[in-house]
Motif scaffolding. Structure first.
Motif, PDB file in Angstrom:
ATOM      1  N   VAL A   6     -20.086  52.208 -62.645  1.00 12.52           N
ATOM      2  CA  VAL A   6     -18.936  51.536 -62.027  1.00 12.52           C
ATOM      3  C   VAL A   6     -18.885  51.993 -60.573  1.00 12.52           C
ATOM      4  O   VAL A   6     -18.644  53.166 -60.285  1.00 12.52           O
ATOM      5  CB  VAL A   6     -17.632  51.873 -62.769  1.00 12.52           C
ATOM      6  CG1 VAL A   6     -16.480  51.041 -62.222  1.00 12.52           C
ATOM      7  CG2 VAL A   6     -17.797  51.620 -64.272  1.00 12.52           C
ATOM      8  N   LEU A   7     -19.120  51.058 -59.656  1.00 16.68           N
ATOM      9  CA  LEU A   7     -19.393  51.384 -58.263  1.00 16.68           C
ATOM     10  C   LEU A   7     -18.151  51.335 -57.389  1.00 16.68           C
ATOM     11  O   LEU A   7     -17.241  50.531 -57.607  1.00 16.68           O
ATOM     12  CB  LEU A   7     -20.441  50.408 -57.702  1.00 16.68           C
ATOM     13  CG  LEU A   7     -21.741  50.262 -58.498  1.00 16.68           C
ATOM     14  CD1 LEU A   7     -22.694  49.331 -57.769  1.00 16.68           C
ATOM     15  CD2 LEU A   7     -22.383  51.604 -58.760  1.00 16.68           C
ATOM     16  N   SER A   8     -18.175  52.199 -56.362  1.00 14.90           N
ATOM     17  CA  SER A   8     -17.097  52.213 -55.372  1.00 14.90           C
ATOM     18  C   SER A   8     -17.682  52.437 -53.990  1.00 14.90           C
ATOM     19  O   SER A   8     -18.731  53.060 -53.828  1.00 14.90           O
ATOM     20  CB  SER A   8     -16.084  53.320 -55.704  1.00 14.90           C
ATOM     21  OG  SER A   8     -16.738  54.569 -55.840  1.00 14.90           O
TER      22      SER A   8
ATOM     23  N   LEU B  60      -9.279  49.657 -51.177  1.00 16.24           N
ATOM     24  CA  LEU B  60      -7.918  49.188 -50.893  1.00 16.24           C
ATOM     25  C   LEU B  60      -7.440  49.640 -49.517  1.00 16.24           C
ATOM     26  O   LEU B  60      -7.740  50.757 -49.088  1.00 16.24           O
ATOM     27  CB  LEU B  60      -6.938  49.713 -51.950  1.00 16.24           C
ATOM     28  CG  LEU B  60      -7.202  49.283 -53.395  1.00 16.24           C
ATOM     29  CD1 LEU B  60      -6.203  49.958 -54.325  1.00 16.24           C
ATOM     30  CD2 LEU B  60      -7.142  47.777 -53.531  1.00 16.24           C
ATOM     31  N   PRO B  61      -6.639  48.811 -48.845  1.00 17.07           N
ATOM     32  CA  PRO B  61      -6.032  49.192 -47.566  1.00 17.07           C
ATOM     33  C   PRO B  61      -4.768  50.013 -47.808  1.00 17.07           C
ATOM     34  O   PRO B  61      -3.641  49.522 -47.655  1.00 17.07           O
ATOM     35  CB  PRO B  61      -5.719  47.839 -46.925  1.00 17.07           C
ATOM     36  CG  PRO B  61      -5.416  46.944 -48.093  1.00 17.07           C
ATOM     37  CD  PRO B  61      -6.309  47.409 -49.215  1.00 17.07           C
ATOM     38  N   MET B  62      -4.944  51.272 -48.174  1.00 14.61           N
ATOM     39  CA  MET B  62      -3.802  52.109 -48.558  1.00 14.61           C
ATOM     40  C   MET B  62      -2.886  52.436 -47.381  1.00 14.61           C
ATOM     41  O   MET B  62      -1.814  53.024 -47.575  1.00 14.61           O
ATOM     42  CB  MET B  62      -4.304  53.390 -49.209  1.00 14.61           C
ATOM     43  CG  MET B  62      -5.069  53.188 -50.508  1.00 14.61           C
ATOM     44  SD  MET B  62      -4.088  52.405 -51.831  1.00 14.61           S
ATOM     45  CE  MET B  62      -2.906  53.704 -52.210  1.00 14.61           C
TER      46      MET B  62
ATOM     47  N   ALA C 290      -9.452  50.994 -59.151  1.00 14.06           N
ATOM     48  CA  ALA C 290      -9.579  51.170 -57.706  1.00 14.06           C
ATOM     49  C   ALA C 290      -9.938  52.610 -57.404  1.00 14.06           C
ATOM     50  O   ALA C 290      -9.630  53.527 -58.180  1.00 14.06           O
ATOM     51  CB  ALA C 290      -8.275  50.798 -57.000  1.00 14.06           C
ATOM     52  N   LEU C 291     -10.578  52.808 -56.268  1.00 13.20           N
ATOM     53  CA  LEU C 291     -10.849  54.140 -55.740  1.00 13.20           C
ATOM     54  C   LEU C 291     -10.463  54.153 -54.275  1.00 13.20           C
ATOM     55  O   LEU C 291     -10.817  53.239 -53.528  1.00 13.20           O
ATOM     56  CB  LEU C 291     -12.316  54.515 -55.904  1.00 13.20           C
ATOM     57  CG  LEU C 291     -12.729  55.892 -55.386  1.00 13.20           C
ATOM     58  CD1 LEU C 291     -13.834  56.509 -56.263  1.00 13.20           C
ATOM     59  CD2 LEU C 291     -13.202  55.847 -53.927  1.00 13.20           C
ATOM     60  N   ALA C 292      -9.720  55.175 -53.892  1.00 13.52           N
ATOM     61  CA  ALA C 292      -9.378  55.356 -52.481  1.00 13.52           C
ATOM     62  C   ALA C 292      -9.591  56.807 -52.105  1.00 13.52           C
ATOM     63  O   ALA C 292      -9.436  57.714 -52.937  1.00 13.52           O
ATOM     64  CB  ALA C 292      -7.930  54.950 -52.206  1.00 13.52           C
TER      65      ALA C 292
ATOM     66  N   LEU D 207      -8.688  58.982 -57.174  1.00  8.77           N
ATOM     67  CA  LEU D 207      -8.377  59.619 -55.891  1.00  8.77           C
ATOM     68  C   LEU D 207      -9.581  60.461 -55.484  1.00  8.77           C
ATOM     69  O   LEU D 207      -9.903  61.463 -56.122  1.00  8.77           O
ATOM     70  CB  LEU D 207      -7.131  60.481 -56.005  1.00  8.77           C
ATOM     71  CG  LEU D 207      -6.641  61.134 -54.715  1.00  8.77           C
ATOM     72  CD1 LEU D 207      -6.240  60.084 -53.674  1.00  8.77           C
ATOM     73  CD2 LEU D 207      -5.460  62.066 -54.999  1.00  8.77           C
ATOM     74  N   HIS D 208     -10.242  60.039 -54.426  1.00  7.83           N
ATOM     75  CA  HIS D 208     -11.514  60.636 -54.018  1.00  7.83           C
ATOM     76  C   HIS D 208     -11.330  61.445 -52.736  1.00  7.83           C
ATOM     77  O   HIS D 208     -10.530  61.079 -51.876  1.00  7.83           O
ATOM     78  CB  HIS D 208     -12.543  59.522 -53.791  1.00  7.83           C
ATOM     79  CG  HIS D 208     -13.922  60.022 -53.558  1.00  7.83           C
ATOM     80  ND1 HIS D 208     -14.394  60.326 -52.302  1.00  7.83           N
ATOM     81  CD2 HIS D 208     -14.942  60.266 -54.417  1.00  7.83           C
ATOM     82  CE1 HIS D 208     -15.649  60.745 -52.400  1.00  7.83           C
ATOM     83  NE2 HIS D 208     -16.007  60.707 -53.671  1.00  7.83           N
TER      84      HIS D 208
END
Length: 324
Positions: free
Chosen positions: A59-61, A103-105, A127-129, A159-160
């Motif tokens: 699962v890619l980010s 995402l545009p956090m 999602a990953l941010a 959360l990365h």
């Protein structure tokens, strides 16, 4: 070999190369070239390595800092472009690849809207941010609209790590401690604790937050969080002891920590359902990670949960028994 799902696995989208240039300059040129090649590959070497080590799905980010490296005025458009690009790559190998949305956090409402589009229209699994380079942390009240969307869609939020908003004084003058060796984990773990102690999981009990790198060391301090919070609550009120939000709301992956002792401790603290295998490809060695989990002192049922079924349940993918 146990079938595996990995989901802290990265790619590069066109137009984001400059954001990673600073990091790549810190490592030897030959290694940087390998990373660059692997980040741009979707159905060649990536799939070959997955096959070799029993990874059924990756699962890619978007690699860091990703959209968090964009200025606020371009972030929403950049996220859309990155997600559309990833969706096109996944569509070529839907049997092996899935996506986590960028995402545009910077703007909680824009982030919620792009998350909804990515999940409902593109079929992404969550999602990953990265920790923020612009603006504040995600516990601010304005982010409630985003957490409400995460809960409503029933998808996880990874959360990365990234560079902190500012270098803490204790790390100043020590670049070796400011990145992946230490500082990234300190910032990301502290960010996760801000979410917990600000009551995000009380307001949105269905939210699942994922932390990599064996939970950025937080699982090993669950007892102390309860003990010291009870002694010094500082006006904060929670519905549960802090330790109870782990596994219930905070789950972890093994990325970048191939230690049997650390894995045993994490499962001891979180329970087997709170821990998931991942690699952090291409920044970590898939062979070393696969050998680590295959030789870990786990019974077959627990190994299947950690390698595959915990992630499958979280991401809405078939369990091993269903896929057989």
């Amino acid at each position: 070999m146990t079938p595996k799902i990995t989901f802290e696995e990265h790619f590069m989208a066109p137009g984001f190369e400059s954001h990673s240039a600073g990091f790549l300059r810190l490592i030897p040129e030959a290694e940087a070239q390998v990373l660059t090649r692997r980040l741009a590959d979707f159905d060649g070497e990536r799939i070959e390595i997955m096959d070799r080590h029993g990874i059924a799905r990756s699962v890619l980010s978007l690699t860091g800092p990703g959209v968090q490296g964009e200025p606020p005025e371009t972030a929403a458009d950049a996220a859309r472009r990155a997600n559309d690009f990833l969706a096109a790559q996944v569509a070529r190998r839907p049997d092996r690849l899935s996506g986590l949305a960028a995402l545009p956090m910077h703007d909680p409402e824009a982030a919620a809207a792009e998350l909804r589009r990515a999940v409902e229209d593109l079929g992404f699994r969550g999602a990953l941010a990265n920790s923020p380079l612009h603006g504040g942390y995600f516990d601010a009240p304005g982010y409630d609209v985003f957490w409400a969307e995460i809960e409503a869609l029933g998808v996880p939020f990874y959360l990365h790590p990234s560079n902190a908003l500012a270098v803490p004084p204790v790390l100043a003058g020590m670049p070796v401690l400011q990145g992946a060796t230490w500082g990234w984990g300190v910032d990301t773990g502290s960010h996760a604790l801000r979410l917990l102690f600000s009551g995000v999981f009380d307001r949105f009990p269905g939210v699942k937050l994922v932390l990599g790198h064996m939970g950025e060391a937080l699982p090993y301090l669950r007892w102390r969080f309860d003990s010291r919070f009870a002694a010094y609550p500082m006006g904060v009120e929670l519905k549960r002891p802090p330790s109870e939000y782990f596994t219930r709301n905070i789950v972890i992956t093994t990325t970048g920590v191939c230690s049997h002792a650390a894995l045993t401790g994490a499962i001891g603290e979180m329970g087997a359902r709170g821990v998931m295998f991942s690699v952090d490809y291409p920044y970590e060695d898939t062979a070393a990670a696969a050998e680590f989990i295959e030789t870990a002192p786990l019974d077959p049922a627990t190994r299947a949960m950690v390698c595959h079924d915990n992630a499958a349940a979280l991401l809405g993918l078939p369990l091993l028994a269903e896929a057989a």
